[in-house]
Design an enzyme around this catalytic site. Structure first.
Site, mmCIF file in Angstrom:
data_model
loop_
_atom_site.group_PDB
_atom_site.id
_atom_site.type_symbol
_atom_site.label_atom_id
_atom_site.label_comp_id
_atom_site.label_asym_id
_atom_site.label_seq_id
_atom_site.Cartn_x
_atom_site.Cartn_y
_atom_site.Cartn_z
ATOM 1 C CB ILE A 1 36.466 50.372 35.555
ATOM 2 C CG1 ILE A 1 36.666 51.859 35.800
ATOM 3 C CG2 ILE A 1 36.312 50.119 34.053
ATOM 4 C CD1 ILE A 1 37.814 52.455 35.038
ATOM 5 C CG HIS A 2 33.126 45.179 38.302
ATOM 6 N ND1 HIS A 2 32.040 44.677 38.962
ATOM 7 C CD2 HIS A 2 34.047 44.215 38.292
ATOM 8 C CE1 HIS A 2 32.323 43.457 39.363
ATOM 9 N NE2 HIS A 2 33.529 43.149 38.964
ATOM 10 C CB ALA A 3 29.587 44.781 35.546
#
Lengths: 579, 89
Positions: B16-18
């Site tokens: 869960i990133h960018a």
């Protein structure tokens, strides 16, 4: 007056060379009025904050729109993230808290809060997160200016050719860059920072992470940005300027020449057509192949569909990917290689046992002929996609004829199943094999009677023929694609193809090597598949080759004794050409 | 007050990133109830992009999605499905 020449070395962020007058972006915040407010003023300050947030949101939406129009939807998405930050409950809660509880005015509340969050992000052990710190600061300074009613400095107003120098180019800055901007350099940033990504998508030479720049440059200084090396030169001396101007012009000219080759025919000087194809791993790569003028896809490595996941891809998923490639290529041939897994490429969900010699072990077609359900699922997906373009199917790691026949029998079964279910596929689908094992190369005349084409995989062919592990750096000098033994194997494959009316191509690293090209063409290969960026330079090299001459060179090269002799022989011939 | 919670395993490559984080927060913001995610000891507001990114959830990690208020159950169901479906990445 001679100005002091200064040279800085940063990170090469986007290729090219820009030479021009400096436009220095000193995007400093207006001095913030730090005021302690009384309890009665809290409402007023909250109101000012609210207005500032509205105005900032409006600006960001506009920037998003103009960026989408100028640079595409993908680049515009950064402003979605900005808008989300602007609505962030933690951030807004922080602003309000500073006003209500600490009785700060709106500007200082925004500054302290954003700086606090930015500092946390900047300290994280993750480059991506560190870059987000600059997003938060960008939002903060925009918001403060809007609350204070100060105009934002506009890069959009630039009206002469300049090189922009800045501490950082925020996404809102890059969105405003117009066509007068030749390139830029920033004090901070890395290869993955927004400024760098934007520079590449705008095709602007750029250097980031250049250190202290703004202190040593004055508005209007002559500057050079070298996006290849990361060099930034302020006030170059005449000699440096001349050298860089020459390099820039040569680069631009070379690029223009190559660009003109995108739609050119892949022909030798004397009109012999050689298919210049791209190696790809994903449907996205096919788009890149088209942009680089590929005549075909010479190798679609399907294993990427199977990797980095916890279970096998379904037939439907595979079908979608193959169809996407077929459609992107608009009728150009696409050679799909069936699963080449094992060896150095593992799939956790297959639970392959550890082997002492994985490259000589249970991999590629050996695995597929053993796990026929898995194999047939892929064959059906390929067949179904063949109704949507010009697909060819290719089996990897064939070492004997039984394997080829077994693979073809399974393909036949898959076709039968689709026919029975009334599902469309290309009934003329061509079937070929990789030649990457010496036994297949030696027996090429036998194999040629049972396939529609050959594609030589040099990476493995060299490693298996010379018994040299290509990953082992200690023996790297022994890995010799120009070894006369390799040339003789290539000749065996090309001759067998010719005598049986089929085609032979190549899809290893060697196929994209301009020095190897005259030999490969001269030996009789008619298709060369390489990484997409190699295609245009290869087309240029091909146009300088004379096929009749290359045939003579290849014959002579076959009589040489060592790889070194072969290489030097070709280089000397190519050298004579350019003189 | 209605509350709900459920575990989810992150499947997409980058975690869960960018961009996936942005997509998740946008999705969470559509619900009227309060929504949170929890990893280990840390619990953050799922409508806060900063909170979510600072949680730095990686592929294969299991997190707890919870909600309080109107439509809590539906929100949790949909968000868990969204996370396990790969966050449109």
């Amino acid at each position: 007056m001679t100005k002091l020449s200064v040279q800085k070395r940063g990170i090469a962020a986007s290729p090219g060379i820009a030479i021009g007058k400096a436009f220095v972006l000193r995007d400093e915040l207006p001095a913030i009025n730090r005021v302690s407010i009384s309890a009665e003023q809290v409402e007023t300050e909250l109101g000012r904050l609210c207005l500032g947030l509205d105005k900032t949101g409006e600006q960001l939406r506009k920037l998003r729109e103009s960026t989408a129009a100028k640079m595409g939807e993908e680049q515009a998405k950064i402003f979605d993230a900005h808008l989300l930050l602007l609505q962030d409950p933690e951030l807004i809660g922080g602003f309000e808290g500073q006003i209500k509880d600490s009785h700060q005015n709106a500007e200082s509340a925004v500054q302290d809060t954003t700086e606090g969050f930015a500092a946390i992000f900047a300290s994280l052990d993750d480059e991506y997160m560190r870059e987000r710190a600059s997003d938060i600061r960008d939002i903060g300074s925009r918001l403060i200016k809007n609350i204070a009613g100060v105009n934002t400095v506009s890069l959009a107003e630039i009206e002469e050719e300049v090189v922009v120098l800045a501490h950082d180019l925020t996404p809102s800055d890059t969105a405003q860059l117009n066509s007068y901007v030749l390139g830029f350099a920033a004090e901070i940033g890395g290869r993955t920072s927004h400024s760098a990504i934007m520079a590449r998508s705008l095709d602007l030479p750029a250097v980031v992470g250049g250190g202290t720049i703004l202190e040593v440059v004055a508005e209007g200084d002559l500057v050079i940005v070298d996006g290849f090396t990361g060099d930034l030169i302020i006030n170059p001396n005449d000699e440096t300027l001349r050298a860089y101007t020459e390099r820039r012009d040569a680069y631009l000219q070379e690029r223009e020449t190559l660009r003109q080759l995108i739609s050119a025919e892949s022909n030798t000087q004397d009109g012999v057509h050689i298919e210049l194809a791209a190696n790809i791993g994903t449907p996205k790569d096919a788009v890149k192949a088209m942009e680089n003028g590929a005549d075909a896809i010479g190798l679609y490595r399907t294993e990427f569909l199977y990797m980095d996941r916890t279970e096998m891809p379904t037939e439907e998923e595979q079908f979608e990917a193959y169809r996407a490639v077929a459609q992107t290529m608009k009728g150009r041939p696409v050679i799909i290689r069936t699963l080449d897994i094992g060896g150095d490429k593992e799939l956790p969900y297959l639970q392959l046992p550890h082997e002492a010699n994985p490259f000589l072990g249970y991999r590629a077609i050996r695995l597929c002929l053993d796990q026929t359900d898995l194999f047939k699922r892929q064959l059906r997906a390929i067949l179904r996609a063949s109704a949507f373009g010009e697909l060819l199917i290719m089996f990897p790691m064939i070492s004997n004829l039984q394997e080829l026949r077994a693979a073809k029998a399974l393909l036949h079964e898959a076709r039968q199943e689709l026919s029975d279910a009334n599902i469309a596929f290309d009934s003329e689908l061509k079937v070929g094999m990789m030649v990457e094992i010496p036994s297949a190369a030696i027996l090429a005349d036998v194999f040629a009677k049972e396939v529609d084409f050959f594609s030589i995989g040099t990476n493995d062919l060299v490693q298996y023929t010379l018994a040299v592990d290509r990953m082992n750096e200690k023996i790297a000098p022994l890995y010799q694609p120009f070894h006369p033994a390799i040339l003789r194997l290539i000749k065996s494959v090309a001759d067998a193809a010719k005598n049986n009316g089929i085609f032979a191509g190549m899809c290893g690293e060697m196929a994209g090597d301009p020095v190897a090209m005259p030999l490969l063409v001269g030996l009789g290969l008619t298709e060369l598949s390489m990484s997409a960026p190699s295609i245009l330079p290869a087309r240029k090299a091909l146009q300088q080759i004379n096929y009749a001459e290359a045939k003579v060179w290849a014959e002579e090269a076959l009589t040489l004794a060592t790889a070194e002799e072969v290489r030097e022989f070709v280089l000397s011939k190519l050298g004579q050409l350019t003189q | 007050m209605a509350t709900a919670s459920k575990q989810a395993t992150v499947t997409n490559e980058t975690g869960i990133h960018a961009r996936p984080a942005t997509a998740l927060v946008q999705k969470a913001s559509q619900f009227n109830c309060e929504v949170f995610i929890e990893k280990g000891e840390k619990k953050v507001n799922l409508k806060s992009i900063m909170g979510v990114m600072a949680l730095a959830v990686r592929k294969g990690e299991t997190i707890t999605v919870s909600a309080e208020g109107e439509g809590a159950e539906k929100a949790v169901e949909e968000l868990v499905a969204f996370i396990e479906g790969g966050l449109h990445d």
